[in-house]
Write a protein that holds these residues in place. Structure first.
Motif, mmCIF file in Angstrom:
data_model
loop_
_atom_site.group_PDB
_atom_site.id
_atom_site.type_symbol
_atom_site.label_atom_id
_atom_site.label_comp_id
_atom_site.label_asym_id
_atom_site.label_seq_id
_atom_site.Cartn_x
_atom_site.Cartn_y
_atom_site.Cartn_z
ATOM 1 N N TYR A 16 8.738 5.199 -6.314
ATOM 2 C CA TYR A 16 7.994 4.936 -5.079
ATOM 3 C C TYR A 16 7.598 6.258 -4.437
ATOM 4 O O TYR A 16 8.401 7.186 -4.354
ATOM 5 C CB TYR A 16 8.857 4.132 -4.112
ATOM 6 C CG TYR A 16 8.199 3.861 -2.779
ATOM 7 C CD1 TYR A 16 7.281 2.826 -2.633
ATOM 8 C CD2 TYR A 16 8.499 4.643 -1.663
ATOM 9 C CE1 TYR A 16 6.674 2.572 -1.412
ATOM 10 C CE2 TYR A 16 7.898 4.392 -0.433
ATOM 11 C CZ TYR A 16 6.989 3.363 -0.317
ATOM 12 O OH TYR A 16 6.393 3.113 0.894
ATOM 13 N N GLU B 63 2.409 8.010 -0.969
ATOM 14 C CA GLU B 63 1.009 7.659 -1.237
ATOM 15 C C GLU B 63 0.886 6.201 -1.665
ATOM 16 O O GLU B 63 -0.027 5.487 -1.234
ATOM 17 C CB GLU B 63 0.437 8.576 -2.325
ATOM 18 C CG GLU B 63 0.254 10.025 -1.909
ATOM 19 C CD GLU B 63 1.556 10.806 -1.871
ATOM 20 O OE1 GLU B 63 2.581 10.312 -2.410
ATOM 21 O OE2 GLU B 63 1.556 11.905 -1.290
ATOM 22 N N LYS B 64 1.815 5.756 -2.514
ATOM 23 C CA LYS B 64 1.806 4.358 -2.939
ATOM 24 C C LYS B 64 2.070 3.438 -1.754
ATOM 25 O O LYS B 64 1.435 2.384 -1.616
ATOM 26 C CB LYS B 64 2.872 4.139 -4.020
ATOM 27 C CG LYS B 64 2.914 2.714 -4.567
ATOM 28 C CD LYS B 64 1.617 2.326 -5.272
ATOM 29 C CE LYS B 64 1.726 0.960 -5.914
ATOM 30 N NZ LYS B 64 0.451 0.547 -6.552
ATOM 31 N N ALA C 45 1.329 4.007 1.377
ATOM 32 C CA ALA C 45 0.132 3.987 2.222
ATOM 33 C C ALA C 45 -0.931 3.069 1.630
ATOM 34 O O ALA C 45 -1.616 2.332 2.361
ATOM 35 C CB ALA C 45 -0.412 5.401 2.383
ATOM 36 N N GLU C 46 -1.069 3.104 0.304
ATOM 37 C CA GLU C 46 -2.041 2.232 -0.364
ATOM 38 C C GLU C 46 -1.673 0.761 -0.179
ATOM 39 O O GLU C 46 -2.529 -0.075 0.155
ATOM 40 C CB GLU C 46 -2.090 2.561 -1.855
ATOM 41 C CG GLU C 46 -3.000 1.636 -2.658
ATOM 42 C CD GLU C 46 -2.739 1.697 -4.156
ATOM 43 O OE1 GLU C 46 -3.136 0.743 -4.856
ATOM 44 O OE2 GLU C 46 -2.120 2.672 -4.617
ATOM 45 N N LEU C 47 -0.402 0.439 -0.381
ATOM 46 C CA LEU C 47 0.052 -0.944 -0.212
ATOM 47 C C LEU C 47 -0.101 -1.401 1.235
ATOM 48 O O LEU C 47 -0.497 -2.537 1.505
ATOM 49 C CB LEU C 47 1.511 -1.071 -0.649
ATOM 50 C CG LEU C 47 1.776 -1.015 -2.154
ATOM 51 C CD1 LEU C 47 3.263 -0.829 -2.426
ATOM 52 C CD2 LEU C 47 1.266 -2.278 -2.842
ATOM 53 N N SER C 48 0.193 -0.511 2.177
ATOM 54 C CA SER C 48 0.080 -0.868 3.589
ATOM 55 C C SER C 48 -1.363 -1.164 3.971
ATOM 56 O O SER C 48 -1.640 -2.102 4.732
ATOM 57 C CB SER C 48 0.630 0.259 4.467
ATOM 58 O OG SER C 48 0.572 -0.100 5.832
ATOM 59 N N ALA C 49 -2.300 -0.373 3.436
ATOM 60 C CA ALA C 49 -3.717 -0.609 3.724
ATOM 61 C C ALA C 49 -4.159 -1.959 3.173
ATOM 62 O O ALA C 49 -4.885 -2.711 3.842
ATOM 63 C CB ALA C 49 -4.560 0.511 3.126
ATOM 64 N N ARG C 50 -3.703 -2.288 1.966
ATOM 65 C CA ARG C 50 -4.039 -3.587 1.379
ATOM 66 C C ARG C 50 -3.393 -4.719 2.174
ATOM 67 O O ARG C 50 -4.008 -5.768 2.406
ATOM 68 C CB ARG C 50 -3.581 -3.627 -0.082
ATOM 69 C CG ARG C 50 -4.398 -2.741 -1.016
ATOM 70 C CD ARG C 50 -3.752 -2.646 -2.389
ATOM 71 N NE ARG C 50 -3.543 -3.962 -2.983
ATOM 72 C CZ ARG C 50 -2.727 -4.192 -4.010
ATOM 73 N NH1 ARG C 50 -2.031 -3.183 -4.541
ATOM 74 N NH2 ARG C 50 -2.597 -5.406 -4.496
#
Length: 224
Positions: free
Chosen positions: A80, A83-84, A86-91
């Motif tokens: 984990y 960056e991963k 942040a990407e999941l949170s945006a989705r």
């Protein structure tokens, strides 16, 4: 499954509190199912939806980033990274934000908030939702104006309670936390606050093992 033990407060009891903390999802708005479904959708391609759902429901009120990290480590065996996350949170935000803005309020909560405000209580939202997103949602719902402070992750609920109580010199006996999850109850218990549980069938077994001061399925039936 245990039956829910209702402990309905009177307005005389509630009016004694000088500072009241509110969770957001499931207490102010009926958004719990929206976020459960979003977590399952995020991980649909991996076939682990039921395990994700179980972890989410057992950790309601915990920051989504902590859940992303746990899922990566224990369900996906992946490394984990921030960056991963942040990407999941945006989705995740894309899946839930507009739905939460449009979701109905928990029955009776608007009347309770306004009554406490008229009684000059200091009102605080303490949520596991990222703070900027939380403030945007509350602003678009037009309810941010009813609260003195609005706090979200990455701050923990316990640290929010501590800082507000210290800044306002509020004794624990004059503070109440209204929540629907174990993180809410734990934050209240850690600081010696009374707790008002919004009771749901999903957590009936959990609530049966706790000593909450008040507990109802919604916030109707309070006579002001």
């Amino acid at each position: 499954m245990q039956s829910l033990q209702i402990k309905r407060p009177s307005w005389e009891e509630l009016s004694q509190y000088a500072c009241v903390f509110f969770d957001f999802d499931g207490v102010i708005v009926e958004s719990g199912d929206i976020k459960t479904e979003a977590f399952m959708e995020l991980y649909a391609e991996f076939g682990i939806q039921e395990a994700v759902k179980k972890h989410h429901l057992e950790n309601q009120g915990v920051s989504r980033f902590d859940k992303f990290e746990w899922i990566a480590k224990y369900l996906l065996n992946e490394v984990y990274t921030a960056e991963k996350g942040a990407e999941l949170s945006a989705r995740f935000s894309a899946l839930v934000k507009e739905k939460v803005i449009a979701s109905p309020s928990v029955p009776g909560i608007a009347e309770l908030i306004l009554a406490l405000r008229r009684n000059s209580a200091f009102l605080v939202v303490a949520s596991g939702t990222p703070e900027a997103e939380l403030k945007e949602i509350m602003n678009k719902r037009g309810i941010d104006v009813h609260f003195d402070e609005i706090h979200g992750s990455p701050k923990s609920k316990a640290s929010i309670v501590q800082s507000v109580m210290k800044a306002g010199a509020y004794p624990s006996g004059k503070c109440l936390f209204i929540g629907d999850a174990s993180t809410d109850y734990d934050a209240a218990r850690q600081e010696g606050l009374d707790f008002y549980a919004r009771l749901t069938p999903e957590l009936a077994d959990y609530w049966s093992s706790t000593d909450y001061r008040f507990g109802t399925e919604d916030f109707n039936q309070i006579v002001y």
